[in-house]
Design an enzyme around this catalytic site. Sequence first.
Site, mmCIF file in Angstrom:
data_model
loop_
_atom_site.group_PDB
_atom_site.id
_atom_site.type_symbol
_atom_site.label_atom_id
_atom_site.label_comp_id
_atom_site.label_asym_id
_atom_site.label_seq_id
_atom_site.Cartn_x
_atom_site.Cartn_y
_atom_site.Cartn_z
ATOM 1 N N ASP A 106 11.542 55.659 17.040
ATOM 2 C CA ASP A 106 12.372 55.014 16.043
ATOM 3 C C ASP A 106 13.536 55.948 16.011
ATOM 4 O O ASP A 106 14.231 56.817 15.339
ATOM 5 C CB ASP A 106 11.959 55.277 14.796
ATOM 6 C CG ASP A 106 11.356 56.388 14.098
ATOM 7 O OD1 ASP A 106 10.457 57.289 15.235
ATOM 8 O OD2 ASP A 106 11.492 56.440 12.890
ATOM 9 N N LYS A 157 6.452 67.070 6.832
ATOM 10 C CA LYS A 157 7.407 67.477 5.416
ATOM 11 C C LYS A 157 6.308 67.870 4.031
ATOM 12 O O LYS A 157 6.369 68.128 3.122
ATOM 13 C CB LYS A 157 7.090 65.823 5.214
ATOM 14 C CG LYS A 157 7.281 64.730 5.971
ATOM 15 C CD LYS A 157 7.231 62.976 5.862
ATOM 16 C CE LYS A 157 8.016 62.624 6.547
ATOM 17 N NZ LYS A 157 7.048 62.108 8.195
ATOM 18 N N ASP A 218 17.367 59.556 14.346
ATOM 19 C CA ASP A 218 15.794 58.850 13.797
ATOM 20 C C ASP A 218 16.874 57.410 12.377
ATOM 21 O O ASP A 218 16.456 57.790 12.177
ATOM 22 C CB ASP A 218 14.321 59.611 12.542
ATOM 23 C CG ASP A 218 13.608 58.998 11.966
ATOM 24 O OD1 ASP A 218 14.014 57.875 11.861
ATOM 25 O OD2 ASP A 218 12.421 59.229 11.941
HETATM 26 N N1 GDD Z 1 0.698 53.534 17.557
HETATM 27 C C1 GDD Z 1 0.841 54.124 17.082
HETATM 28 N N2 GDD Z 1 0.050 54.566 15.844
HETATM 29 N N3 GDD Z 1 2.053 54.525 16.818
HETATM 30 C C2 GDD Z 1 2.173 55.148 15.043
HETATM 31 C C3 GDD Z 1 1.621 55.491 14.429
HETATM 32 C C4 GDD Z 1 0.271 54.845 14.010
HETATM 33 O O1 GDD Z 1 -0.214 54.785 14.036
HETATM 34 N N4 GDD Z 1 1.997 55.992 12.823
HETATM 35 C C5 GDD Z 1 2.868 56.260 13.335
HETATM 36 N N5 GDD Z 1 3.501 55.739 14.861
HETATM 37 C C6 GDD Z 1 4.601 55.670 14.775
HETATM 38 C C7 GDD Z 1 5.383 54.930 14.714
HETATM 39 O O2 GDD Z 1 6.328 53.416 15.115
HETATM 40 C C8 GDD Z 1 7.094 55.872 15.008
HETATM 41 O O3 GDD Z 1 7.082 55.719 15.768
HETATM 42 C C9 GDD Z 1 6.664 56.893 14.654
HETATM 43 O O4 GDD Z 1 5.100 57.149 15.694
HETATM 44 C C10 GDD Z 1 6.658 58.096 14.057
HETATM 45 O O5 GDD Z 1 6.271 57.519 12.475
HETATM 46 P P1 GDD Z 1 7.321 57.077 11.420
HETATM 47 O O6 GDD Z 1 6.413 56.847 10.311
HETATM 48 O O7 GDD Z 1 8.897 57.049 11.152
HETATM 49 O O8 GDD Z 1 7.523 59.075 10.716
HETATM 50 P P2 GDD Z 1 8.562 60.036 10.601
HETATM 51 O O9 GDD Z 1 9.985 59.750 10.918
HETATM 52 O O10 GDD Z 1 8.230 60.441 8.788
HETATM 53 O O11 GDD Z 1 7.992 61.134 11.376
HETATM 54 C C11 GDD Z 1 8.103 61.559 12.700
HETATM 55 O O12 GDD Z 1 9.506 61.294 12.756
HETATM 56 C C12 GDD Z 1 9.605 63.158 12.663
HETATM 57 C C13 GDD Z 1 11.504 62.423 13.483
HETATM 58 O O13 GDD Z 1 11.978 61.513 12.657
HETATM 59 C C14 GDD Z 1 7.534 63.001 12.449
HETATM 60 O O14 GDD Z 1 6.660 63.530 13.971
HETATM 61 C C15 GDD Z 1 8.168 63.934 11.948
HETATM 62 O O15 GDD Z 1 6.970 65.419 12.394
HETATM 63 C C16 GDD Z 1 9.089 64.359 12.917
HETATM 64 O O16 GDD Z 1 10.116 65.135 12.486
HETATM 65 MG MG MG Z 2 10.267 58.381 11.948
#
Ligand code: GDD
Ligand code: MG
Length: 348
Positions: A106, A157, A218
């Site tokens: 994303d 976070k 993001d």
């Molecule tokens: N296959 C799979 N399985 N994908 C997953 C899973 C899972 O269990 N959980 C999450 N994802 C994928 C989501 O679809 C997304 O593309 C990505 O992993 C990150 O998950 P998010 O839910 O969007 O996390 P976030 O935005 O709160 O935080 C993450 O991204 C930030 C940057 O955008 C973390 O990596 C943070 O450390 C980072 O700063």
């Molecule tokens: Mg995200």
Amino acid sequence: MQALILAGGKGTRLRPLTVYTPKPVVPVCNRPFLLYQLDTLKRAGVTDITLSLSYQPHKIEELLGDGSDFGVRLDYTVEPQPLGTAGAYKFAEDLLREPTVVFNGDIVTDLDLRAAVREHNERKAVATVVLAPVENPSVYGVVETGEDGRVRSFSEKPRADEVSVNTINAGTYILDPKVLDLIPAGESYSFEYDLFPDLLQRGERFYAHVPRGAYWLDIGAPARYLQVHHDILAGRVGGIQLKKRRGECDLATVAEVDELSLLGDDCTVKPGAQIINSVLGEGVHVEEKARVENSVVWPHTRIGAGAHLSNAVVGRGCHIGRSAQVGAGAVLGDKTSLSDYTQTGGAL
Ligand code: GDD
Ligand code: MG
């Protein structure tokens, strides 16, 4: 070099848009989002790509197939239930033989991936995390580094009062396959909460790459989803050129469509209507004197006469009644019907 895109999250924060459309393929400027990530990888010469799916996998597979339409080779893994970010990488183990670029599914970036890989190799790192500077680090993974570029701490976070730097995990990693051995198979495991802290504790060669002046966002929340459209329309995202801003449309000569706006095929814009800094999907119908500004409208939505949309995101197949006012922050799910003269709260 191979790539794995983590695209298995539920996209909860983008609801209602993600109720029928999984987050990895929500349209961004009228293209399924993942295509921009495929482009970024292709630019760096990475064409062997695995998509790690869990939520609504069939919709994604149907759209992207084996990747040949997009100049890449796609494989898929589908977890029976979400295994977390690192668990998903481990689940794809049989497909990963080389150092792998891992993308959160994303993020939009115009990062020079080749430079990141070069640095990773020069440092003989087992893991490299790409960083981005942001204004509100505490909603991300906050990364502190030393002078030598080594990661000193990684906290996912954290509370706002615990944050002392503005550099966050940009959701792009380069990983040596040997880190696979540190991830337990078949259970939920996270890069952010589990693997990265473990690498630090073990004193492994875990480095950060700081790209110079790269764009990064993001798209996983509505305000940022809208923001990326404005950035692409304004040409602020390197590597993304909009080929054609007007599809085959029926535009009244006395309608106003500004230069920034992007219209898909088969749109109709009636006399006196105004489209300003907005994206209309295929087959959107805008009636007389309606005004759509700074907004994103998904395909086959009808906007009634005199209606006014500002800073809004409107899903597929909606009906916006005549003279309705849809203001800032509104996010309407697919097939929403607003009766004539509706007023939503946000400022217009
Ligand atoms: N296959 C799979 N399985 N994908 C997953 C899973 C899972 O269990 N959980 C999450 N994802 C994928 C989501 O679809 C997304 O593309 C990505 O992993 C990150 O998950 P998010 O839910 O969007 O996390 P976030 O935005 O709160 O935080 C993450 O991204 C930030 C940057 O955008 C973390 O990596 C943070 O450390 C980072 O700063
Ligand atoms: Mg995200």
